[in-house]
Structure formats: structure tokens, C-alpha cells
Write an enzyme that holds these catalytic residues in place. Structure first.
Site, short mmCIF file in Angstrom:
data_model
loop_
_atom_site.label_atom_id
_atom_site.label_comp_id
_atom_site.label_asym_id
_atom_site.label_seq_id
_atom_site.Cartn_x
_atom_site.Cartn_y
_atom_site.Cartn_z
CB SER A 68 -0.79 -0.12 1.05
OG SER A 68 -1.80 -0.89 1.82
N1 SAH Z 1 -0.43 -4.38 4.26
C1 SAH Z 1 -0.33 -5.51 2.63
C2 SAH Z 1 -0.17 -4.96 1.76
C3 SAH Z 1 -2.00 -5.65 1.42
S1 SAH Z 1 -1.72 -6.19 -0.23
C4 SAH Z 1 1.51 -4.24 3.06
O1 SAH Z 1 1.98 -3.59 4.00
O2 SAH Z 1 2.66 -4.85 2.12
C5 SAH Z 1 -3.35 -7.37 -0.25
C6 SAH Z 1 -3.11 -8.54 0.65
O3 SAH Z 1 -3.96 -9.17 0.98
C7 SAH Z 1 -1.92 -9.98 -0.54
O4 SAH Z 1 -0.88 -10.21 0.29
C8 SAH Z 1 -3.34 -11.07 -0.45
O5 SAH Z 1 -2.77 -12.28 -0.85
C9 SAH Z 1 -4.17 -11.21 0.76
N2 SAH Z 1 -5.27 -11.08 1.16
C10 SAH Z 1 -6.04 -10.64 0.16
N3 SAH Z 1 -7.60 -11.86 0.25
C11 SAH Z 1 -6.96 -12.36 1.69
C12 SAH Z 1 -7.46 -13.27 2.46
N4 SAH Z 1 -8.89 -13.99 2.53
N5 SAH Z 1 -6.57 -13.72 3.98
C13 SAH Z 1 -5.48 -13.23 3.65
N6 SAH Z 1 -4.72 -12.49 2.93
C14 SAH Z 1 -5.73 -11.88 1.87
#
Ligand code: SAH
Length: 221
Positions: A68
Site C-alpha cells: 500500500s
Molecule cells: N498490508 C500489505 C499489503 C496488502 S495487499 C503490506 O503492507 O504490504 C493485500 C494482501 O491481502 C495480499 O497479499 C493478498 O494475498 C492478501 N489477501 C487477500 N485475500 C486474503 C484472505 N482471504 N486471507 C488472507 N490474505 C488475503
């Protein structure tokens, strides 16, 4: 040979610009700014985009996901009002950057991602940075983490159409959850949910764009 002046910013200048961008976008909480100053975003970004780590923009990471934008990380962290005794759950580890910042503010952070590769890479960085209060897990985080519930704070960094019921159930009374809601291909909004003795209170924050919260485990790429 001509000696050209080196106009690339120094590390100190880059950090100043980074913190300035955060403040100008509304990240004003001093504990959050201190945590973000302490956690170098560089190691969380690999390859081609590494040199853009200090710009206020989202960037691609492995498995087709994104880290993000720092100001959004800051605003979400600020809205979460974390205190040093808190147990925090993050859904969507991604690069691990958000979890690392939370680890500076909370007692313990549990972070879950559906991509094993992302979890392994994030864990390696946490070890390198000596962040010992983060527990990582590969799972579908929309079910939360019942065995460690309830949580003081929950943050979801992938967008669902509605706040997942199991996560609301695993939030303590007095707890706060921050998450983006909305359809993945449309406008999403960050919302803050407070659980009180009278029920749930919702606050809408700014419009954002996050990758979707998906079911099941991901195929690593
Ligand atoms: N917080 C992160 C950015 C997140 S991007 C950072 O600081 O870099 C969103 C993430 O959510 C992705 O890696 C994706 O794999 C994860 N995601 C999506 N659906 C999910 C689920 N049901 N359970 C766990 N992770 C999930």
C-alpha cells in the site's frame, strides 16, 4: 572527465521527504510517525521498483499483490488508535510493511496472508529487522484467528464487500477494526468499526483502492 554534481537525495533527505509527504496527507499522530520513521520501507520492495520505495505510492510485490501507499498505511494505522498493550490482527500481510509498523506500536501482531510465498518473505524481513512480536500465518484470513481471539484491534488490507462476520465477532468490546469495503473493481472506502456495549459504530473515511479479499489459499507466483 567532468565531475557532474550528484543530485540524488541523500538517505536523510529521502526520509525527510517521506515524513513530509505523510504529514501533508493527514498522518499527524506522533507515535505513528515515529513508527514509520523507524521502519525502512526499502527491504519490503524487491527488484525493479526498489528505488521508488520512499515515494508515496503503492508498488507491485510478488504474487500479483501490492504494497500500500505509505500515506494510506499511516492513515489506517492512525485510525486504529493502537496502544502498547494491544493484541492486533492483520489480514493481508502482503510485503509485511504494515505489520512491521504495527509491531512498533502494539504488544503483539498476528498477520495472515493467503500466499505462502509472501508470508515466508515477510517473515525473513521481520527476522532481519529483529521484530520479534509478530506471528505470521498462511491461511484464508476472512475466518480470522479464533484461537487467539478476541483482538483489541483488527486491520484488513484487502477489500471485502462487507466486513467479514468472523472478524467482527473476534473484536473485543471497546475494540476498533479498520478496513476497505466495496467491490474490487469500483470505488472502495476505508471504514472504521468500533465495537461498543451497544453494538457496532461505523465511520466512513476516504476512498481507496485495494486488491480484493479472496477466498481460500492463493497460488504462489
Ligand atoms: N498490508 C500489505 C499489503 C496488502 S495487499 C503490506 O503492507 O504490504 C493485500 C494482501 O491481502 C495480499 O497479499 C493478498 O494475498 C492478501 N489477501 C487477500 N485475500 C486474503 C484472505 N482471504 N486471507 C488472507 N490474505 C488475503
Amino acid at each position: 572527465m567532468i565531475d557532474l554534481p550528484d543530485d540524488r537525495p541523500t538517505a536523510a533527505e529521502r526520509k525527510m521527504q517521506f515524513l513530509y509527504a505523510l504529514r501533508s496527507k493527514g498522518v499527524t499522530d506522533s507515535a505513528v510517525l515515529t513508527a514509520m520513521e523507524a521502519v525502512d520501507r526499502g527491504p519490503f520492495i524487491r527488484g525493479l521498483f526498489a528505488e521508488r520505495a520512499y515515494e508515496d505510492m503503492p508498488l507491485p510485490i510478488a504474487c500479483g499483490q501490492t504494497i500500500s501507499q505509505p500515506s494510506v498505511v499511516g492513515l489506517m494505522t492512525q485510525a486504529l488508535e493502537v496502544s502498547p498493550r494491544d493484541k492486533v490482527l492483520e489480514i493481508g500481510t502482503g510485503s509485511g510493511y504494515q505489520a512491521a509498523i504495527l509491531s512498533k506500536l502494539a504488544r503483539r501482531v498476528y498477520t495472515i496472508d493467503r500466499h505462502r510465498r509472501l508470508v515466508h518473505e515477510a517473515r525473513a524481513i521481520f527476522e532481519q529487522m529483529d521484530l520479534t512480536n509478530i506471528t505470521t500465518m498462511t491461511a484464508d484470513g476472512s475466518h480470522g484467528l479464533p484461537e487467539q481471539a478476541p483482538f483489541d484491534r483488527i486491520i484488513v488490507t484487502a477489500a471485502a464487500e462487507d466486513p467479514p462476520g468472523p472478524l467482527l465477532a473476534q473484536l473485543k468490546v471497546g475494540g476498533i477494526m479498520v478496513l476497505p469495503v466495496g467491490q474490487s473493481d469500483a470505488v472502495q472506502h476505508l471504514i472504521r468499526v468500533r465495537k461498543t456495549t451497544n453494538g457496532l459504530e461505523y465511520d466512513e473515511m476516504r476512498a481507496v483502492r485495494f486488491v480484493p479479499l479472496l477466498e481460500g489459499l492463493g497460488k504462489d507466483t
